[in-house]
Design a protein around this motif. Structure first.
Motif, short mmCIF file in Angstrom:
data_model
loop_
_atom_site.label_atom_id
_atom_site.label_comp_id
_atom_site.label_asym_id
_atom_site.label_seq_id
_atom_site.Cartn_x
_atom_site.Cartn_y
_atom_site.Cartn_z
N ALA A 258 0.92 -1.09 0.10
CA ALA A 258 0.06 -0.01 -0.04
C ALA A 258 0.95 1.28 -0.09
N PRO A 259 0.47 2.23 -0.40
CA PRO A 259 1.05 3.73 -0.28
C PRO A 259 1.41 3.99 0.94
N ARG A 260 2.52 4.61 1.01
CA ARG A 260 3.21 5.16 2.43
C ARG A 260 2.39 5.97 2.87
N ALA A 261 2.47 6.12 4.28
CA ALA A 261 1.72 7.06 5.31
C ALA A 261 1.93 8.24 4.90
N ARG A 262 1.11 9.29 4.97
CA ARG A 262 1.30 10.51 4.69
C ARG A 262 1.21 11.28 6.04
N GLY A 263 1.78 12.59 6.03
CA GLY A 263 1.92 13.55 7.31
C GLY A 263 0.43 14.15 7.59
N LEU A 264 -0.58 13.67 6.87
CA LEU A 264 -1.92 14.09 7.23
C LEU A 264 -2.63 13.06 7.75
N ASP A 265 -2.11 12.05 7.82
CA ASP A 265 -2.85 10.63 8.29
C ASP A 265 -3.11 10.99 9.79
N GLU A 266 -2.29 11.34 10.76
CA GLU A 266 -2.55 11.52 12.28
C GLU A 266 -3.32 12.46 12.46
N HIS A 267 -3.96 13.34 11.52
CA HIS A 267 -4.68 14.39 11.63
C HIS A 267 -6.00 14.46 11.18
N THR A 268 -6.22 12.96 10.64
CA THR A 268 -7.43 12.89 9.80
C THR A 268 -8.55 12.85 10.66
N GLU A 273 -13.68 15.27 12.59
CA GLU A 273 -14.56 15.80 13.80
C GLU A 273 -14.87 17.19 13.46
N ARG A 274 -14.02 18.04 13.10
CA ARG A 274 -14.24 19.34 12.49
C ARG A 274 -15.30 19.40 11.44
N TRP A 275 -15.34 18.57 10.55
CA TRP A 275 -16.28 18.21 9.42
C TRP A 275 -17.76 18.04 9.84
N GLU A 276 -17.55 17.17 10.95
CA GLU A 276 -19.11 16.85 11.48
C GLU A 276 -19.55 18.21 12.39
N LEU A 289 -4.63 22.76 11.61
CA LEU A 289 -3.52 21.79 11.67
C LEU A 289 -2.21 22.25 11.78
N ARG A 290 -1.83 23.43 11.47
CA ARG A 290 -0.38 24.17 11.63
C ARG A 290 -0.10 24.24 13.16
N GLU A 291 -1.31 24.58 13.88
CA GLU A 291 -0.96 24.92 15.24
C GLU A 291 -0.82 23.21 16.05
N ARG A 292 -1.36 22.20 15.43
CA ARG A 292 -1.24 20.77 15.86
C ARG A 292 -0.04 20.33 15.39
N GLY A 293 0.71 20.95 14.59
CA GLY A 293 2.26 20.23 14.32
C GLY A 293 1.95 19.78 12.89
N TYR A 294 1.00 19.98 11.87
CA TYR A 294 0.99 19.52 10.68
C TYR A 294 2.10 20.51 9.80
N ARG A 295 2.93 19.94 8.94
CA ARG A 295 3.95 20.35 8.18
C ARG A 295 3.62 20.12 6.58
N GLY A 311 -18.00 12.80 -2.02
CA GLY A 311 -18.63 11.29 -1.24
C GLY A 311 -17.83 10.25 -1.77
N THR A 312 -16.61 10.36 -2.40
CA THR A 312 -15.56 9.47 -2.59
C THR A 312 -15.18 8.70 -1.57
N ILE A 313 -15.06 9.47 -0.45
CA ILE A 313 -14.42 8.78 0.89
C ILE A 313 -15.51 9.52 2.21
N LYS A 314 -15.76 8.59 2.94
CA LYS A 314 -16.72 9.16 4.05
C LYS A 314 -15.56 9.50 5.08
N PRO A 315 -15.95 10.75 5.66
CA PRO A 315 -15.09 11.06 6.76
C PRO A 315 -15.00 10.08 8.15
N THR A 316 -15.83 9.36 8.21
CA THR A 316 -16.04 8.45 9.36
C THR A 316 -15.04 7.23 9.25
N ALA A 317 -14.65 7.06 7.89
CA ALA A 317 -13.49 6.04 7.43
C ALA A 317 -12.36 6.25 7.51
N MET A 318 -12.15 7.52 8.05
CA MET A 318 -10.78 8.18 7.95
C MET A 318 -10.35 8.47 9.26
#
Length: 452
Positions: A258-268, A273-276, A289-295, A311-318
């Motif tokens: 599978a593709p390698r993990a991205r820097g955004l994965d830990e913030h999904t 939650e913010r999307w909901e 996200l910048r305040e949370r350490g996203y680079r 609707g390609t990906i559901k937020p709850t699945a991430m």
């Protein structure tokens, strides 16, 4: 101190005058006393040239760095003699280019000699010149195995347990990366192992080429052809050839990852939650996200949010973040008693949805127990189970154990290990770096052997 000075009255004598020597204090033609010379020798062995000169200056002794190195080179190296139990390992003069060998007396834990290379013939000649070796502790390199067989055919060869566990860890890591899709919490219908590459079209041609190339490389390797010669004959890079040699079967090279993990994965999870909560502005969410350490870039955030809008990906699945393959490998390798409660729970969920990883965990636990408790009598059973497990990486590891069967079984049975050798290699590296790589072999050899 008062000494006498003598004159010769014989006109035919070449010596006109000479001074009386005080045993233990002075020597002929010396500019320093024996005590001072011994002190400088110890400083030079411990610190080297420039640092040693600075230390001597603090002791009110003015001496240059070259003088200290000259004192070290003048020291005699004691003969190793007969070693009933010895250990051998390699070290790098220049990593990836030139290597040497260090030989350690396993009874004292002290290095007794350095060899200028790691060839089998050099090690065999060293053993022939010093007969009497009974046990030889080594890693799993073919050069030392062949050298020990030629130079001391009656000696028992013992494979180091650390290297066995290290090789097993590498095999487990390849399995975990091949099943990276199983690491993330997903609905049961989606939690399936990654399929083997298709045999249709371009994928099919790639599979055929990989299998053919694997067979060609292993056919040349089994006849004794070296990596460099194989690279030239098949017009392949050396790293590619070594990767094919490490793979016992072509299936190990055909597993899609599978593709390698991205820097955004830990913030999904935070984004979901913010999307909901109704916040769908990409610019605002990127700032949070910048305040949370996203680079990462804002563009990556916009792409993810657009997939949610379409609707390609559901937020709850991430919301679930998959552990890194290296972490899962560490959980499997470590004893169960050393895992935290959270690690046990995460590993149990992963093993529950992947049969291959569950098989790997069982086999690793059995091998680690056999290794730590030195139960080499179970090695044959473990090799049979690994070969029939259906996991190509573990089957390849088991095939490697069979090639070095006697040394591996001795390593899993006898109390000898190469721990003292590894410690001396680390010490040698510190000495080499202390001299910034400028130490010639003769100087490095004396510092390693003679330093306290």
């Amino acid at each position: 101190m008062r000494i006498r000075r003598f004159f010769c009255d014989d006109t035919a004598c070449d010596r006109r005058t000479f001074a009386e020597q005080v045993p233990g204090v002075t020597t002929p033609y010396a500019r320093r006393t024996s005590l001072l010379r011994g002190l400088l020798e110890k400083i030079a062995l411990a610190l080297g040239g420039r640092p040693g000169a600075r230390m001597a200056r603090l002791l009110a002794v003015e001496v240059s760095r070259t003088t200290l190195l000259r004192l070290v080179r003048a020291l005699p190296v004691p003969e190793a003699g007969t070693l009933p139990v010895l250990g051998v390992d390699d070290f790098a003069f220049r990593k990836g280019n030139t290597y040497g060998s260090i030989i350690v007396d396993m009874h004292t834990g002290r290095p007794v000699d350095l060899l200028p290379d790691r060839h089998a013939d050099t090690f065999a000649d060293w053993l022939r010149a010093r007969p009497g070796a009974q046990v030889i502790c080594r890693d799993r390199a073919n050069g030392y195995a062949e050298g020990a067989r030629l130079g001391a055919p009656d000696a028992i060869q013992v494979a180091d347990r650390f290297h066995l566990l290290h090789n097993l860890t590498q095999a487990v890591d390849r399995v975990v990366r091949a099943h990276r899709a199983c690491l993330k919490d997903r609905p049961e219908a989606e939690a399936v192992a990654q399929p083997r590459p298709s045999t249709d079209g371009e994928q099919g041609r790639r599979v055929e080429v990989t299998r053919q190339r694997h067979a060609e490389i292993h056919a040349l390797h089994t006849t004794g052809v070296g990596t460099t010669a194989i690279s030239k004959a098949l017009n392949l890079d050396g790293k590619t050839v070594r990767r094919y040699i490490r793979a016992a079967t072509a299936d190990e090279l055909l597993t899609e990852t599978a593709p390698r993990a991205r820097g955004l994965d830990e913030h999904t999870s935070y984004l979901a939650e913010r999307w909901e909560q109704g916040c769908t502005n990409a610019t605002r969410l990127t700032a949070e996200l910048r305040e949370r350490g996203y680079r990462g870039s804002a563009r990556t955030v916009r792409r993810l949010l657009q997939s949610w809008r379409d609707g390609t990906i559901k937020p709850t699945a991430m919301t679930a973040v998959a552990p890194k393959p290296r972490e899962v490998t560490g959980w499997i390798i470590r004893p169960a008693a050393e895992r935290t409660d959270r690690e046990r729970a995460d590993l149990a969920r992963i093993l529950g949805r992947c049969d291959s990883l569950r098989t790997v965990d069982r086999l690793v636990s059995d091998f680690a127990g056999m290794l730590r408790q030195r139960q080499g009598q179970h090695l044959d059973t473990w090799i049979t189970q690994a070969r029939s497990s259906g996991v190509a990486q573990l089957a390849g590891f088991a095939a490697g154990l069979v090639k070095d069967y006697d040394a591996v079984r001795n390593g899993l049975t006898l109390p000898y290990s190469s721990g003292a050798v590894e410690g001396n290699v680390c010490r040698l590296k510190a000495i080499k770096r202390q001299m910034y790589g400028r130490a010639n072999f003769d100087l490095l050899r004396r510092r390693v052997i003679l330093a306290e």
